[in-house]
Design a protein around this motif. Structure first.
Motif, PDB file in Angstrom:
ATOM      1  N   VAL A 167       0.837  -1.201   0.000  1.00 55.65           N
ATOM      2  CA  VAL A 167       0.000   0.000   0.000  1.00 55.65           C
ATOM      3  C   VAL A 167       0.869   1.248   0.000  1.00 55.65           C
ATOM      4  O   VAL A 167       0.639   2.189  -0.783  1.00 55.65           O
ATOM      5  CB  VAL A 167      -0.948   0.001   1.222  1.00 55.65           C
ATOM      6  CG1 VAL A 167      -1.659   1.356   1.334  1.00 55.65           C
ATOM      7  CG2 VAL A 167      -1.958  -1.118   1.114  1.00 55.65           C
ATOM      8  N   ARG A 168       1.896   1.265   0.847  1.00 55.31           N
ATOM      9  CA  ARG A 168       2.771   2.443   0.914  1.00 55.31           C
ATOM     10  C   ARG A 168       3.572   2.603  -0.378  1.00 55.31           C
ATOM     11  O   ARG A 168       3.789   3.725  -0.855  1.00 55.31           O
ATOM     12  CB  ARG A 168       3.715   2.338   2.113  1.00 55.31           C
ATOM     13  CG  ARG A 168       4.629   3.550   2.288  1.00 55.31           C
ATOM     14  CD  ARG A 168       3.845   4.833   2.355  1.00 55.31           C
ATOM     15  NE  ARG A 168       4.706   6.022   2.260  1.00 55.31           N
ATOM     16  CZ  ARG A 168       4.284   7.205   1.863  1.00 55.31           C
ATOM     17  NH1 ARG A 168       3.010   7.381   1.506  1.00 55.31           N
ATOM     18  NH2 ARG A 168       5.113   8.229   1.798  1.00 55.31           N
ATOM     19  N   ALA A 169       4.022   1.492  -0.966  1.00 53.12           N
ATOM     20  CA  ALA A 169       4.757   1.556  -2.234  1.00 53.12           C
ATOM     21  C   ALA A 169       3.886   2.185  -3.319  1.00 53.12           C
ATOM     22  O   ALA A 169       4.352   3.015  -4.116  1.00 53.12           O
ATOM     23  CB  ALA A 169       5.212   0.166  -2.656  1.00 53.12           C
ATOM     24  N   ASP A 214       2.406   7.065  -6.540  1.00 47.75           N
ATOM     25  CA  ASP A 214       1.445   8.110  -6.891  1.00 47.75           C
ATOM     26  C   ASP A 214       2.009   9.498  -6.611  1.00 47.75           C
ATOM     27  O   ASP A 214       1.793  10.441  -7.381  1.00 47.75           O
ATOM     28  CB  ASP A 214       0.145   7.917  -6.102  1.00 47.75           C
ATOM     29  CG  ASP A 214      -0.704   6.777  -6.639  1.00 47.75           C
ATOM     30  OD1 ASP A 214      -0.411   6.306  -7.755  1.00 47.75           O
ATOM     31  OD2 ASP A 214      -1.652   6.362  -5.945  1.00 47.75           O
ATOM     32  N   GLU A 215       2.753   9.630  -5.522  1.00 43.15           N
ATOM     33  CA  GLU A 215       3.350  10.927  -5.182  1.00 43.15           C
ATOM     34  C   GLU A 215       4.409  11.325  -6.211  1.00 43.15           C
ATOM     35  O   GLU A 215       4.469  12.485  -6.647  1.00 43.15           O
ATOM     36  CB  GLU A 215       3.962  10.851  -3.774  1.00 43.15           C
ATOM     37  CG  GLU A 215       2.924  10.722  -2.669  1.00 43.15           C
ATOM     38  CD  GLU A 215       3.541  10.321  -1.327  1.00 43.15           C
ATOM     39  OE1 GLU A 215       4.792  10.248  -1.242  1.00 43.15           O
ATOM     40  OE2 GLU A 215       2.774  10.076  -0.376  1.00 43.15           O
ATOM     41  N   GLU A 222       1.974  11.176 -19.572  1.00 42.61           N
ATOM     42  CA  GLU A 222       1.387   9.953 -19.042  1.00 42.61           C
ATOM     43  C   GLU A 222       2.540   9.147 -18.452  1.00 42.61           C
ATOM     44  O   GLU A 222       3.502   8.830 -19.151  1.00 42.61           O
ATOM     45  CB  GLU A 222       0.669   9.167 -20.126  1.00 42.61           C
ATOM     46  CG  GLU A 222      -0.576   9.869 -20.652  1.00 42.61           C
ATOM     47  CD  GLU A 222      -1.391   8.994 -21.580  1.00 42.61           C
ATOM     48  OE1 GLU A 222      -1.213   7.748 -21.537  1.00 42.61           O
ATOM     49  OE2 GLU A 222      -2.197   9.542 -22.350  1.00 42.61           O
ATOM     50  N   VAL A 223       2.440   8.845 -17.156  1.00 40.52           N
ATOM     51  CA  VAL A 223       3.562   8.269 -16.418  1.00 40.52           C
ATOM     52  C   VAL A 223       3.208   6.864 -15.935  1.00 40.52           C
ATOM     53  O   VAL A 223       2.127   6.647 -15.366  1.00 40.52           O
ATOM     54  CB  VAL A 223       3.931   9.156 -15.214  1.00 40.52           C
ATOM     55  CG1 VAL A 223       5.151   8.585 -14.489  1.00 40.52           C
ATOM     56  CG2 VAL A 223       4.202  10.594 -15.665  1.00 40.52           C
ATOM     57  N   ILE A 224       4.099   5.921 -16.186  1.00 39.41           N
ATOM     58  CA  ILE A 224       3.956   4.561 -15.676  1.00 39.41           C
ATOM     59  C   ILE A 224       5.175   4.266 -14.806  1.00 39.41           C
ATOM     60  O   ILE A 224       6.320   4.406 -15.255  1.00 39.41           O
ATOM     61  CB  ILE A 224       3.871   3.532 -16.818  1.00 39.41           C
ATOM     62  CG1 ILE A 224       2.628   3.794 -17.678  1.00 39.41           C
ATOM     63  CG2 ILE A 224       3.840   2.109 -16.259  1.00 39.41           C
ATOM     64  CD1 ILE A 224       2.526   2.877 -18.883  1.00 39.41           C
ATOM     65  N   ILE A 225       4.922   3.870 -13.550  1.00 37.36           N
ATOM     66  CA  ILE A 225       6.002   3.610 -12.603  1.00 37.36           C
ATOM     67  C   ILE A 225       5.879   2.183 -12.074  1.00 37.36           C
ATOM     68  O   ILE A 225       4.816   1.756 -11.628  1.00 37.36           O
ATOM     69  CB  ILE A 225       5.962   4.609 -11.425  1.00 37.36           C
ATOM     70  CG1 ILE A 225       6.122   6.045 -11.942  1.00 37.36           C
ATOM     71  CG2 ILE A 225       7.055   4.278 -10.410  1.00 37.36           C
ATOM     72  CD1 ILE A 225       6.008   7.092 -10.855  1.00 37.36           C
ATOM     73  N   HIS A 226       6.982   1.461 -12.149  1.00 38.38           N
ATOM     74  CA  HIS A 226       7.044   0.111 -11.578  1.00 38.38           C
ATOM     75  C   HIS A 226       7.900   0.169 -10.319  1.00 38.38           C
ATOM     76  O   HIS A 226       8.938   0.827 -10.276  1.00 38.38           O
ATOM     77  CB  HIS A 226       7.664  -0.856 -12.598  1.00 38.38           C
ATOM     78  CG  HIS A 226       7.806  -2.251 -12.097  1.00 38.38           C
ATOM     79  ND1 HIS A 226       6.760  -3.137 -12.056  1.00 38.38           N
ATOM     80  CD2 HIS A 226       8.881  -2.916 -11.591  1.00 38.38           C
ATOM     81  CE1 HIS A 226       7.169  -4.292 -11.569  1.00 38.38           C
ATOM     82  NE2 HIS A 226       8.452  -4.184 -11.271  1.00 38.38           N
ATOM     83  N   GLN A 227       7.455  -0.537  -9.271  1.00 40.74           N
ATOM     84  CA  GLN A 227       8.188  -0.531  -8.003  1.00 40.74           C
ATOM     85  C   GLN A 227       9.057  -1.790  -7.881  1.00 40.74           C
ATOM     86  O   GLN A 227       8.575  -2.897  -8.123  1.00 40.74           O
ATOM     87  CB  GLN A 227       7.226  -0.471  -6.806  1.00 40.74           C
ATOM     88  CG  GLN A 227       6.250   0.691  -6.832  1.00 40.74           C
ATOM     89  CD  GLN A 227       4.953   0.354  -7.529  1.00 40.74           C
ATOM     90  OE1 GLN A 227       4.519  -0.794  -7.540  1.00 40.74           O
ATOM     91  NE2 GLN A 227       4.319   1.361  -8.121  1.00 40.74           N
TER      92      GLN A 227
END
Length: 298
Positions: free
Chosen positions: A258-260, A265-266, A279-284
């Motif tokens: 959840v925090r990741a 999002d931040e 348009e941004v796509i972020i993988h953790q």
């Protein structure tokens, strides 16, 4: 985005209106003067009329929202239009060169110089006003199609001043060779404009990375977040007014899912603030886990 879209549509319509007026008055002036420099300027304006119509279609298409068959939107309609414009500009320049060389071999006098100068004064005023407005729109939206059209009208300004000089030298001072020489100079401006438009459009169609300064700015934004340990595999591209950004961020392995998600999002919000149409796509990824070589590049 709606405001930017309205600006782009208005700029495209303004270009179309100015082109119609310039073609009409330059055709009249050419029929009176038989100046090959005026013919070069007329060919340039006729080309602008065609490309302005193409731009209007391209801008409307590029601003169409993404749909089920075009998930990334329709932004590439703009560089496609730019590519076509570059080809037509080059063709126009070739035509002018042929006509100028013919006139060099068989010089002809320029007549009705005063009428031609009045026409060129109107042309210069119209082109200056349009270029100023297009500069504002491009600065606001980053539109490729409007930027390409602005390059055309900057070329128009150069050709218009060249025609004025040709009329004065050939019509009043009877230096007839000045007319085709200046026409050749105008053709050179057209070729330079075509190469610039073609290069920018080609880069977008081939998904060229954003400039190094923009990539560095994205990395700086991501690294400023206190909970992001690092980033890798940053990929960027542009299509019309849209920017697409993909990257991996490395987070504390003990961080909750959840925090990741919240951190992602931040970071995304901060990137979008700096690149409004992105348009941004972020993988953790968990920090400290070795990534495959293909994924480790930044």
């Amino acid at each position: 985005m709606d405001t930017d879209g309205r600006l782009m549509r208005r700029a495209a319509l303004a270009s179309l209106g100015v082109s119609i007026v310039l073609v009409a008055i330059k055709a009249f002036a050419y029929l009176l003067t038989h100046s090959v420099a005026m013919l070069a300027s007329l060919a340039d304006s006729a080309l602008d009329l065609f490309t302005a119509s193409l731009n209007l279609f391209a801008v409307r298409t590029a601003l169409t929202p993404a749909d089920a068959e075009h998930r990334f939107g329709h932004g590439k309609a703009e560089p496609l239009a730019g590519l076509a414009q570059g080809a037509f500009i080059a063709g126009s320049a070739t035509f002018v060169i042929v006509q100028a060389v013919t006139r060099l071999l068989a010089p002809q006098p320029v007549v009705h110089g005063t009428t031609a100068l009045i026409v060129m004064a109107i042309s210069i005023a119209g082109a200056l006003a349009l270029v100023a407005y297009q500069r504002h729109v491009v600065a606001r939206t980053g539109s490729i199609a409007i930027g390409a059209d602005r390059m055309h009208y900057l070329g128009d300004l150069a050709s218009n001043f060249g025609v004025v000089l040709a009329i004065v030298l050939a019509g009043w001072l009877h230096w007839t060779i000045a007319d085709p020489l200046i026409a050749l100079a105008v053709a050179g401006v057209l070729i330079w404009s075509a190469s610039s438009v073609f290069r920018q459009s080609y880069d977008q169609l081939m998904d060229r990375e954003l400039p190094d300064a923009d990539r560095a700015r994205i990395k700086d934004i991501v690294r400023r977040h206190a909970e992001v340990k690092s980033l890798h595999d940053l990929r960027t591209r542009a299509a019309g007014v849209h920017t697409f950004i993909q990257l991996h961020i490395e987070l504390d392995p003990a961080m909750s899912l959840v925090r990741a998600h919240e951190v992602s999002d931040e970071v995304e919000a901060q990137i979008c603030a700096a690149f409004p149409h992105a348009e941004v796509i972020i993988h953790q990824d968990p920090a400290g886990v070795e990534m495959p070589a293909v994924m480790a590049r930044t």
